[in-house]
Design a protein around this motif. Structure first.
Motif, PDB file in Angstrom:
ATOM      1  N   VAL A 526       0.725  -1.267   0.088  1.00 15.14           N
ATOM      2  CA  VAL A 526      -0.170   0.047  -0.011  1.00 15.14           C
ATOM      3  C   VAL A 526       0.859   1.338   0.087  1.00 15.14           C
ATOM      4  CG1 VAL A 526      -1.582   1.127   1.140  1.00 15.14           C
ATOM      5  CG2 VAL A 526      -1.810  -1.203   1.008  1.00 15.14           C
ATOM      6  N   GLN A 527       2.020   1.384   0.773  1.00 12.55           N
ATOM      7  CA  GLN A 527       2.828   2.270   0.680  1.00 12.55           C
ATOM      8  C   GLN A 527       3.569   2.703  -0.703  1.00 12.55           C
ATOM      9  OE1 GLN A 527       3.776   3.842   4.346  1.00 12.55           O
ATOM     10  NE2 GLN A 527       3.684   5.308   2.615  1.00 12.55           N
ATOM     11  N   GLN A 528       3.686   1.679  -1.265  1.00 15.57           N
ATOM     12  CA  GLN A 528       4.291   1.439  -2.521  1.00 15.57           C
ATOM     13  C   GLN A 528       3.252   2.261  -3.521  1.00 15.57           C
ATOM     14  OE1 GLN A 528       5.687  -2.251  -4.270  1.00 15.57           O
ATOM     15  NE2 GLN A 528       5.656  -1.343  -6.374  1.00 15.57           N
ATOM     16  N   MET A 529       1.824   1.916  -3.363  1.00 16.78           N
ATOM     17  CA  MET A 529       0.833   2.592  -4.393  1.00 16.78           C
ATOM     18  C   MET A 529       0.814   3.898  -3.870  1.00 16.78           C
ATOM     19  SD  MET A 529      -1.993  -0.216  -4.919  1.00 16.78           S
ATOM     20  CE  MET A 529      -2.632  -0.456  -3.183  1.00 16.78           C
ATOM     21  N   LEU A 530       0.947   4.051  -2.580  1.00 18.32           N
ATOM     22  CA  LEU A 530       0.820   5.846  -2.214  1.00 18.32           C
ATOM     23  C   LEU A 530       2.017   6.502  -2.807  1.00 18.32           C
ATOM     24  CD1 LEU A 530      -0.128   5.135   1.464  1.00 18.32           C
ATOM     25  CD2 LEU A 530      -1.683   6.492  -0.144  1.00 18.32           C
ATOM     26  N   HIS A 531       3.245   6.002  -2.909  1.00 15.14           N
ATOM     27  CA  HIS A 531       4.173   6.669  -3.432  1.00 15.14           C
ATOM     28  C   HIS A 531       4.046   6.767  -5.134  1.00 15.14           C
ATOM     29  CE1 HIS A 531       8.601   7.648  -4.106  1.00 15.14           C
ATOM     30  NE2 HIS A 531       8.732   6.916  -5.041  1.00 15.14           N
ATOM     31  N   GLU A 532       3.706   5.822  -5.691  1.00 14.02           N
ATOM     32  CA  GLU A 532       3.221   5.973  -7.054  1.00 14.02           C
ATOM     33  C   GLU A 532       2.286   7.091  -7.456  1.00 14.02           C
ATOM     34  OE1 GLU A 532       2.339   2.654  -9.373  1.00 14.02           O
ATOM     35  OE2 GLU A 532       3.222   1.339  -7.861  1.00 14.02           O
ATOM     36  N   ALA A 533       1.288   7.477  -6.143  1.00 12.97           N
ATOM     37  CA  ALA A 533       0.346   8.655  -6.509  1.00 12.97           C
ATOM     38  C   ALA A 533       0.828   9.849  -5.936  1.00 12.97           C
ATOM     39  CB  ALA A 533      -0.869   8.147  -5.503  1.00 12.97           C
ATOM     40  N   GLY A 534       2.229   9.823  -5.629  1.00 15.51           N
ATOM     41  CA  GLY A 534       2.847  11.058  -5.158  1.00 15.51           C
ATOM     42  C   GLY A 534       2.420  11.632  -3.879  1.00 15.51           C
ATOM     43  N   CYS A 535       1.906  10.562  -3.103  1.00 17.06           N
ATOM     44  CA  CYS A 535       1.275  10.795  -1.596  1.00 17.06           C
ATOM     45  C   CYS A 535       2.340  10.307  -0.476  1.00 17.06           C
ATOM     46  CB  CYS A 535       0.098  10.090  -1.636  1.00 17.06           C
ATOM     47  SG  CYS A 535      -0.933  10.734  -0.032  1.00 17.06           S
ATOM     48  N   ALA A 536       2.856  11.006   0.221  1.00 18.50           N
ATOM     49  CA  ALA A 536       3.885  10.897   1.364  1.00 18.50           C
ATOM     50  C   ALA A 536       3.101  11.029   2.496  1.00 18.50           C
ATOM     51  CB  ALA A 536       5.087  11.783   1.291  1.00 18.50           C
ATOM     52  N   ILE A 537       2.740   9.849   2.983  1.00 13.46           N
ATOM     53  CA  ILE A 537       1.782   9.921   4.422  1.00 13.46           C
ATOM     54  C   ILE A 537       2.412   8.558   5.174  1.00 13.46           C
ATOM     55  CG2 ILE A 537      -0.029  11.075   3.763  1.00 13.46           C
ATOM     56  CD1 ILE A 537      -1.654   8.347   3.809  1.00 13.46           C
ATOM     57  N   ASP A 538       2.215   8.726   6.446  1.00 17.17           N
ATOM     58  CA  ASP A 538       2.940   7.352   7.485  1.00 17.17           C
ATOM     59  C   ASP A 538       1.501   6.543   7.520  1.00 17.17           C
ATOM     60  OD1 ASP A 538       3.788   5.724   9.025  1.00 17.17           O
ATOM     61  OD2 ASP A 538       4.155   6.899  10.761  1.00 17.17           O
ATOM     62  N   ILE A 539       1.637   5.288   7.099  1.00 18.05           N
ATOM     63  CA  ILE A 539       0.399   4.459   7.397  1.00 18.05           C
ATOM     64  C   ILE A 539       0.521   3.308   8.330  1.00 18.05           C
ATOM     65  CG2 ILE A 539      -0.380   4.845   5.195  1.00 18.05           C
ATOM     66  CD1 ILE A 539       0.464   2.004   4.275  1.00 18.05           C
ATOM     67  N   SER A 540       1.925   3.510   9.040  1.00 15.46           N
ATOM     68  CA  SER A 540       2.201   2.377  10.124  1.00 15.46           C
ATOM     69  C   SER A 540       1.277   2.160  11.374  1.00 15.46           C
ATOM     70  CB  SER A 540       3.642   2.817  10.854  1.00 15.46           C
ATOM     71  OG  SER A 540       3.597   4.171  11.258  1.00 15.46           O
ATOM     72  N   SER A 541       0.504   3.144  11.554  1.00 14.37           N
ATOM     73  CA  SER A 541      -0.576   2.864  12.490  1.00 14.37           C
ATOM     74  C   SER A 541      -1.931   2.467  12.140  1.00 14.37           C
ATOM     75  CB  SER A 541      -0.610   4.359  13.191  1.00 14.37           C
ATOM     76  OG  SER A 541      -1.184   5.211  12.347  1.00 14.37           O
ATOM     77  N   ILE A 542      -2.282   2.330  10.801  1.00 17.22           N
ATOM     78  CA  ILE A 542      -3.403   2.121  10.610  1.00 17.22           C
ATOM     79  C   ILE A 542      -3.454   0.443  10.603  1.00 17.22           C
ATOM     80  CG2 ILE A 542      -3.698   3.872   8.854  1.00 17.22           C
ATOM     81  CD1 ILE A 542      -3.583   1.942   6.632  1.00 17.22           C
TER      82      ILE A 542
END
Length: 594
Positions: A526-542
């Protein structure tokens, strides 16, 4: 713990049944030559006499014996029965399915009963029987022996006095290369090729002599198929299978019809009846009686089935006594035999849409159960025309909690079942229901089918496609890949996949079955897909994918949606290569993104 005595086709089938439990068991063969794979079982090779079997069972906590050996392994059968009795443990005999004994065959009880008015005899009773057949040679009969073409068998044949000219080897039981006046067979059952051997002998005009199978020890619980074996194990050793199997509405309707026929014709009220299943095995089903009818209480086992516990009732009349204008179904096993008509009574729904085994207006009793009812009633009443009415007193109330309203079945439940048995949490059963929904959708005439995961997502996609008929919306549950393949098989030109984010992130990673036991959210992916979308957020807590909707900035949501849909399409589109596929991503508020 369970010990199977095998080495036969039935032994192999017993292993397949026990493997479904995931529990440990033992599998014993005399020769150790059977090619069989055990995942949860331990193999024992070498014969077990009474003393060694008793010792093994005592030291390995064996609490159930399954005798799946050859029907003529008489010594082993009695050894198993004796050890079971001594240890006070139950024993199951996994018997073969035996065809009815036909009158044009000469049935004998022992080798000494073989008639001597024969010139030449082909004996197919095995290498161990050669010594028992030597008196026939002394009486002037020329005997040929069919044995297995292996060194140990040939050596044993020679030890018993057989010459090479008397030995013959052939694999195909339907082809007999020896010209003889008569053939000697063992009553080896369907899995032993008995019907094929008899048919081949008849084609050659041979006299057919058959050695009857030995009697089964009285303390065995007998079954003759995998369904019966599983149900017997569940009853005798409940902890072995983590989940209990059940029977379909079609099986219970058949059992009720059998009992009602016995009540009508013979005034008999047995507490259970033998039902011949679609795979030819017989299982015993409990039945009860009312005023002029018989009924069963459905047990679905541990399958989450809303019809569990319902009463399924059958009333049977002679054709001359029947009322009204029932639907009829000729017996498919024997079209020349008397007709049996089958009608749906109270609580059995009616088809209102095309796409089923029968046209709109007919009772929702599917082809499989109808054929099973006909077949069983022709067994017990072969020369009688009967009219059967199947009713489910609470069927109308329960129907709204089934797939029936979506399928266009109104007024009650449907009587269904292909195999006759329900395995708990059966993927096959759920996939079959998806397939039926897809067939109904196709038959509705729509050029677009919208597949979705459940009631919540369907509510949103139905609002998106307000002009499509209800039958165009099909729930896939978790089986996205299977449902898409069905759409391709049915040549549905336009498919829309509605998916919520939790399943979408699994699908995007290539998981075409999104059940939690098969796949989980891969945060790194999921983090990789966010990176592809140009979205830098931390999802470690979800912990849940739907939390992403709150974390992703509004300005980046569409870019992320496009990445997810593109990834999903890369796995879905190959399954529908000629069809137009639209993927809709649905958020918790019902907003649809594409």
């Amino acid at each position: 713990m369970i010990l199977i005595l095998g080495g036969t086709t039935e032994g192999r089938k017993a292993v397949e049944v026990l493997e479904e439990a995931g529990s440990t068991y033992y599998y014993s063969t005399k020769m150790g030559e059977q090619d069989i794979t055990l995942h949860h079982g331990y193999r024992i090779d070498g014969g077990l006499d009474a003393e060694s079997m008793h010792h093994f069972c005592s030291t390995h906590d064996i609490r159930l014996l399954i005798d799946a050996a050859h029907p003529f392994a008489t010594l082993l059968h009695h050894t198993v029965a004796s050890v079971a009795q001594q240890l006070g443990i139950p024993a199951i005999r996994y018997e073969r399915i035996f065809p009815k004994r036909e009158e044009d065959i000469e049935w004998i009880d022992d080798y000494t009963d073989i008639p001597h008015n024969i010139h030449t005899l082909l004996a197919t009773t095995g290498v161990q029987s050669i010594s028992k057949l030597k008196p026939l040679e002394e009486a002037g009969i020329k005997v040929y022996y069919r044995i297995l073409e292996r060194a140990s068998s040939i050596a044993l044949a020679h030890q018993q006095g057989a010459t090479d000219r008397q030995l013959c080897f052939y694999e195909d039981p339907s082809q007999i290369p020896i010209a003889a006046d008569a053939i000697l067979l063992k009553e080896s059952g369907a899995s032993g090729g008995f019907p094929e051997k008899v048919a081949a002998a008849r084609r050659q005009g041979m006299r057919i002599i058959v050695l009857k199978r030995p009697a089964t020890p009285a303390n065995f619980l007998c079954v003759n198929g995998p369904h019966g074996l599983r149900r017997a194990v569940e009853h005798l050793l409940p902890e072995f299978f983590p989940l209990k199997s059940g029977l379909t509405t079609g099986t219970y309707a058949t059992a009720a019809a059998i009992a009602a026929t016995l009540l009508l014709m013979k005034k008999e009220r047995p507490k259970e009846v033998a039902v011949t299943m679609p795979n030819d095995e017989q299982i015993m089903v409990p039945v009860s009686y009312g005023d002029g009818f018989a009924y069963c209480i459905k047990e679905a086992g541990d399958d989450p089935d809303v019809t569990d516990g319902i009463e399924i009732r059958a009333t049977v009349n002679m054709v001359g006594e029947k009322q009204g204008n029932p639907e009829s179904l000729d017996n498919q096993d024997n079209p020349d035999s008397p007709e049996i008509t089958i009608a749906g009574g109270v609580g059995v729904g009616r088809f209102t849409l095309p796409g089923f085994d029968y046209p709109p207006g007919e009772a929702a009793i599917n082809k499989g159960p109808r054929a099973m009812i006909c077949r069983n009633l022709h067994i017990i009443a072969p020369h009688t025309s009967l009219h059967v009415t199947i009713a489910v007193p609470d069927g109308s109330a329960i129907a709204s909690r089934t797939f029936n309203p979506r399928l266009g079945i109104e007024g009650g439940i449907s009587i269904i079942g292909v195999s006759g048995i329900v395995k708990p949490f059966s993927e096959e059963a759920f996939i079959d229901s998806i397939r039926k929904c897809m067939q109904v959708a196709k038959a509705s005439g729509t050029d677009r089918v919208v597949i979705n995961s459940g009631a919540k997502s369907e509510r949103f996609v139905r609002a998106y496609y307000p002009d499509l008929p209800r039958q165009a919306f099909v729930e896939y549950g978790n089986y996205i890949g299977q449902t898409l393949m069905m759409a391709h098989e049915l040549n549905i030109p336009n498919i829309t996949l509605g998916v919520m984010l939790g399943k979408a992130v699994k699908l995007a990673a290539g998981n075409l079955d999104t059940h939690s036991r098969k796949s989980t959210m891969d945060k790194d992916f999921v983090q990789q897909m966010l990176h592809e979308a140009g979205c830098a957020i931390d999802i470690s807590s979800i912990t849940l994918a739907r939390e992403l909707w709150e974390l992703i900035p509004q300005a980046k949501r569409q870019a992320f949606v496009q990445v997810v849909i593109r990834r999903c399409a890369s796995y879905c589109q190959p399954l529908v290569p000629k069809e137009s596929l639209t993927i809709l991503l649905i958020d918790d508020e019902g907003n649809i993104h594409r």
